[in-house]
Design a protein around this motif. Structure first.
Motif, PDB file in Angstrom:
ATOM      1  N   GLY A 135      41.726  63.959  99.564  1.00 60.69           N
ATOM      2  CA  GLY A 135      40.585  64.795 100.000  1.00 60.69           C
ATOM      3  C   GLY A 135      40.318  64.616 101.485  1.00 60.69           C
ATOM      4  O   GLY A 135      40.405  63.510 102.004  1.00 60.69           O
ATOM      5  N   ASP A 150      43.969  74.201 105.225  1.00 60.97           N
ATOM      6  CA  ASP A 150      42.507  74.288 105.289  1.00 60.97           C
ATOM      7  C   ASP A 150      42.027  74.481 106.718  1.00 60.97           C
ATOM      8  O   ASP A 150      41.128  75.286 106.993  1.00 60.97           O
ATOM      9  CB  ASP A 150      41.882  73.006 104.723  1.00 60.97           C
ATOM     10  N   GLY A 169      28.592  61.552  90.761  1.00 63.05           N
ATOM     11  CA  GLY A 169      27.379  61.959  91.476  1.00 63.05           C
ATOM     12  C   GLY A 169      27.472  61.657  92.962  1.00 63.05           C
ATOM     13  O   GLY A 169      28.391  60.988  93.435  1.00 63.05           O
ATOM     14  N   ASP A 216      29.026  69.048  86.560  1.00 65.67           N
ATOM     15  CA  ASP A 216      29.925  68.002  86.050  1.00 65.67           C
ATOM     16  C   ASP A 216      29.140  66.756  85.652  1.00 65.67           C
ATOM     17  O   ASP A 216      27.948  66.654  85.914  1.00 65.67           O
ATOM     18  CB  ASP A 216      31.021  67.681  87.088  1.00 65.67           C
TER      19      ASP A 216
HETATM   20  N1  LIG Z   1      31.350  67.150  92.154  1.00 66.16           N
HETATM   21  C1  LIG Z   1      31.240  66.126  92.992  1.00 66.16           C
HETATM   22  N2  LIG Z   1      30.924  64.891  92.509  1.00 66.16           N
HETATM   23  C2  LIG Z   1      30.793  63.857  93.336  1.00 66.16           C
HETATM   24  N3  LIG Z   1      30.987  63.921  94.682  1.00 66.16           N
HETATM   25  C3  LIG Z   1      31.323  65.097  95.198  1.00 66.16           C
HETATM   26  C4  LIG Z   1      31.473  66.249  94.397  1.00 66.16           C
HETATM   27  N4  LIG Z   1      31.772  67.286  95.202  1.00 66.16           N
HETATM   28  C5  LIG Z   1      31.849  66.796  96.443  1.00 66.16           C
HETATM   29  N5  LIG Z   1      31.571  65.486  96.457  1.00 66.16           N
HETATM   30  C6  LIG Z   1      31.522  64.640  97.663  1.00 66.16           C
HETATM   31  O1  LIG Z   1      31.408  65.457  98.796  1.00 66.16           O
HETATM   32  C7  LIG Z   1      32.483  65.237  99.703  1.00 66.16           C
HETATM   33  C8  LIG Z   1      32.878  66.526 100.338  1.00 66.16           C
HETATM   34  O2  LIG Z   1      33.522  67.374  99.426  1.00 66.16           O
HETATM   35  P1  LIG Z   1      34.650  68.344  99.901  1.00 66.16           P
HETATM   36  O3  LIG Z   1      35.104  69.145  98.770  1.00 66.16           O
HETATM   37  O4  LIG Z   1      34.136  69.043 101.095  1.00 66.16           O
HETATM   38  O5  LIG Z   1      35.788  67.379 100.420  1.00 66.16           O
HETATM   39  P2  LIG Z   1      36.879  66.583  99.618  1.00 66.16           P
HETATM   40  O6  LIG Z   1      36.799  66.914  98.187  1.00 66.16           O
HETATM   41  O7  LIG Z   1      36.711  65.151  99.972  1.00 66.16           O
HETATM   42  O8  LIG Z   1      38.205  67.093 100.255  1.00 66.16           O
HETATM   43  P3  LIG Z   1      38.898  68.532 100.115  1.00 66.16           P
HETATM   44  O9  LIG Z   1      38.888  69.064 101.473  1.00 66.16           O
HETATM   45  O10 LIG Z   1      40.261  68.268  99.607  1.00 66.16           O
HETATM   46  O11 LIG Z   1      38.050  69.309  99.178  1.00 66.16           O
HETATM   47  C9  LIG Z   1      33.559  64.621  98.871  1.00 66.16           C
HETATM   48  O12 LIG Z   1      34.373  63.787  99.637  1.00 66.16           O
HETATM   49  C10 LIG Z   1      32.789  63.828  97.838  1.00 66.16           C
HETATM   50  O13 LIG Z   1      32.438  62.582  98.374  1.00 66.16           O
END
Ligand SMILES: Nc1ncnc2c1ncn2[C@@H]1O[C@H](COP(=O)(O)OP(=O)(O)OP(=O)(O)O)[C@@H](O)[C@H]1O
Ligand SMILES: [Mg+2]
Length: 461
Positions: free
Chosen positions: A422, A294, A396, A392
């Protein structure tokens, strides 16, 4: 030296100004001098000839003393002068006192060649412009009518014009000096300030303050440089923050790896225990690999080396391919995945990058939802735009975190997100990809109810 360098531009502009003024003035002078003055002389000479001829006409009828006296008397009230001679050029009558110049003009005339016309036309040097009309009775000349016009008046005008030309030239020189000073104040000085500011910026100093309340292009330039400086400062701060977070992100899994490797090395472990630790090590190193991948993606985006390779695709089949890919993971966690796609949306985009976007969003939906919930992908065409929503029913995102989730390394619940590896980069990469497609991405969410991520990109056929 410094002064000279400083005012180069102002001096150039000043001299340009001077040259144009002098050129304009020169043209005006030439036009007035040759055009106006010569025109004036021509008109005066013509009227002089006409006047002489009319006197001649009278005298041809009566060439006697009374008529000559009458003609002389008439002319004495006018600006012009008349001199009447006999056939041998002896002066018979005149309107004003005879000057030596008048005499010399009369004597210099060769009557045999001059048949009435201008006898002296040089208004620049001669004191008079003069014409002569022969008085003929029965074809034989009995006398001559000489007309004179003082050239002083015309020369006076010329002299005044010359003086004015000199005054205007002096004034232009003076104005040029003023212009140079003024230009150096209003143009060169701010330019030098800006140059110094940019030099400071390139030396890594960012305390640049260009106070410019001007509304012209220089003001705009100063404001642009100020913005650039502020942006650079912000980027610099962001970069060091980012590096700090990255090193933290890398250190945490490495600590785990180190720790579990130490434990796995112990002799008194059952093979089951050792397997468990090795599995953790494998998982963590997998996460680390993903993180590095990434980061590499992101570095490429920053370098502008991240190119979008657009091609025309049919959206629904692309969504189905992605669905196939993630289906096992969703089934594994017992989460339903539905897709609804308006038929035949043909769009130009980078299919690989767009799949990555959908994978990132589905990955989030999967990880932040409980067993038994559903996730939906809805794709529709709105005018020339494609609108995709990933909806989804998961945990939340709290309102206060919503504005930051697209930021790099931002995670709402650090520990929970960490559990599955993550790193908070997924959404920021997603956002960059969408922006490279000139699109927008936004999120709405309610804690406990679910999250909707909406993408809008242009380019639908
Ligand atoms: N669909 C969702 N439902 C709830 N929280 C979410 C959702 N999508 C993102 N988030 C929140 O936003 C943050 C940022 O998402 P992001 O995808 O950038 O990072 P990540 O999922 O933590 O890691 P990765 O880099 O592996 O995707 C997440 O850590 C989560 O807390
Ligand atoms: Mg994610």
């Amino acid at each position: 030296m410094r002064f000279k360098r400083k005012n180069k531009l102002a001096t150039k502009l000043g001299f340009l100004f001077l040259t144009s003024i002098i050129l304009l003035e020169g043209i005006l002078f030439v036009v007035l001098y040759f055009g106006f003055l010569n025109q004036r002389v021509m008109v005066e000479t013509d009227s002089l000839i006409a006047r002489g001829n009319s006197h001649r006409d009278v005298l041809e009828k009566h060439f006697d003393e009374a008529t000559r006296g009458h003609v002389a008397l008439m002319e004495s009230e006018a600006e012009t002068q008349v001199v009447i001679t006999d056939a041998t050029n002896k002066i018979l009558d005149h309107s004003n006192p005879i000057t030596t110049e008048i005499k010399s003009i009369i004597h210099s005339v060769d009557q045999t060649t001059v048949d009435g016309r201008i006898v002296e036309g040089d208004w620049v040097r001669a004191p008079y412009v003069s014409t002569m009309s022969p008085v003929k009775i029965n074809g034989d000349p009995v006398g001559y009518v000489y007309m004179f016009l003082d050239t002083e008046g015309i020369r006076d005008i010329r002299d005044k014009l010359t003086v004015q030309f000199i005054i205007v030239t002096g004034l232009a020189l003076f104005l040029t000096v003023i212009t140079i000073i003024y230009l150096s104040r209003i143009i060169t000085k701010p330019l030098i300030h800006m140059k110094e500011a940019t030099q400071k910026m390139s030396n890594g100093e960012h305390d640049v303050y260009l106070i410019e309340d001007r509304n012209d292009e220089l003001g705009e330039l100063a404001r642009a440089i100020q913005t650039l400086s502020n942006d650079l400062l912000r980027l610099k701060n962001e970069r060091s923050d980012f590096l700090a977070s990255i090193s933290h992100e890398l250190r945490t899994p490495l600590t785990y790896l180190n720790g579990y490797a130490d434990i796995a090395k112990r002799d008194n472990l059952t093979s089951e225990e050792r397997n468990r630790y090795l599995t953790i090590i494998k998982e963590e190193s997998g996460n680390l690999t993903n993180l590095v991948k990434d980061l590499f993606d992101m570095a490429k985006m920053d370098q502008k080396g991240f190119l979008i390779e657009r091609e025309k695709i049919e959206l629904c089949s692309l969504i189905n391919q992605v669905r196939e890919k993630v289906m096992p993971a969703f089934e594994n966690k017992e989460i339903n995945l539905f897709t609804s796609c308006q038929k035949e949306i043909i769009i130009t985009l980078d299919p690989e990058r767009f799949s990555q976007v959908l994978l990132n969003l589905l990955d989030n939906a999967l990880h932040y939802s409980e067993k038994g919930k559903s996730v939906r992908i809805e794709a529709i065409q709105v005018k020339k735009n494609l609108q995709v929503e990933v909806i989804d029913e998961g945990e939340g995102i709290p309102k206060k975190d919503l504005p930051y989730i697209f930021g790099r390394l931002y995670r709402v619940d650090k520990s929970r997100s960490r559990k599955y590896g993550g790193s908070g980069l997924g959404l920021s990469i997603t956002k960059e990809i969408i922006e490279k497609h000139e699109g927008t991405i936004s999120a709405t969410s309610e804690v406990g109810k679910g999250t909707t991520i909406k993408i809008v990109i242009p380019g639908v056929e």
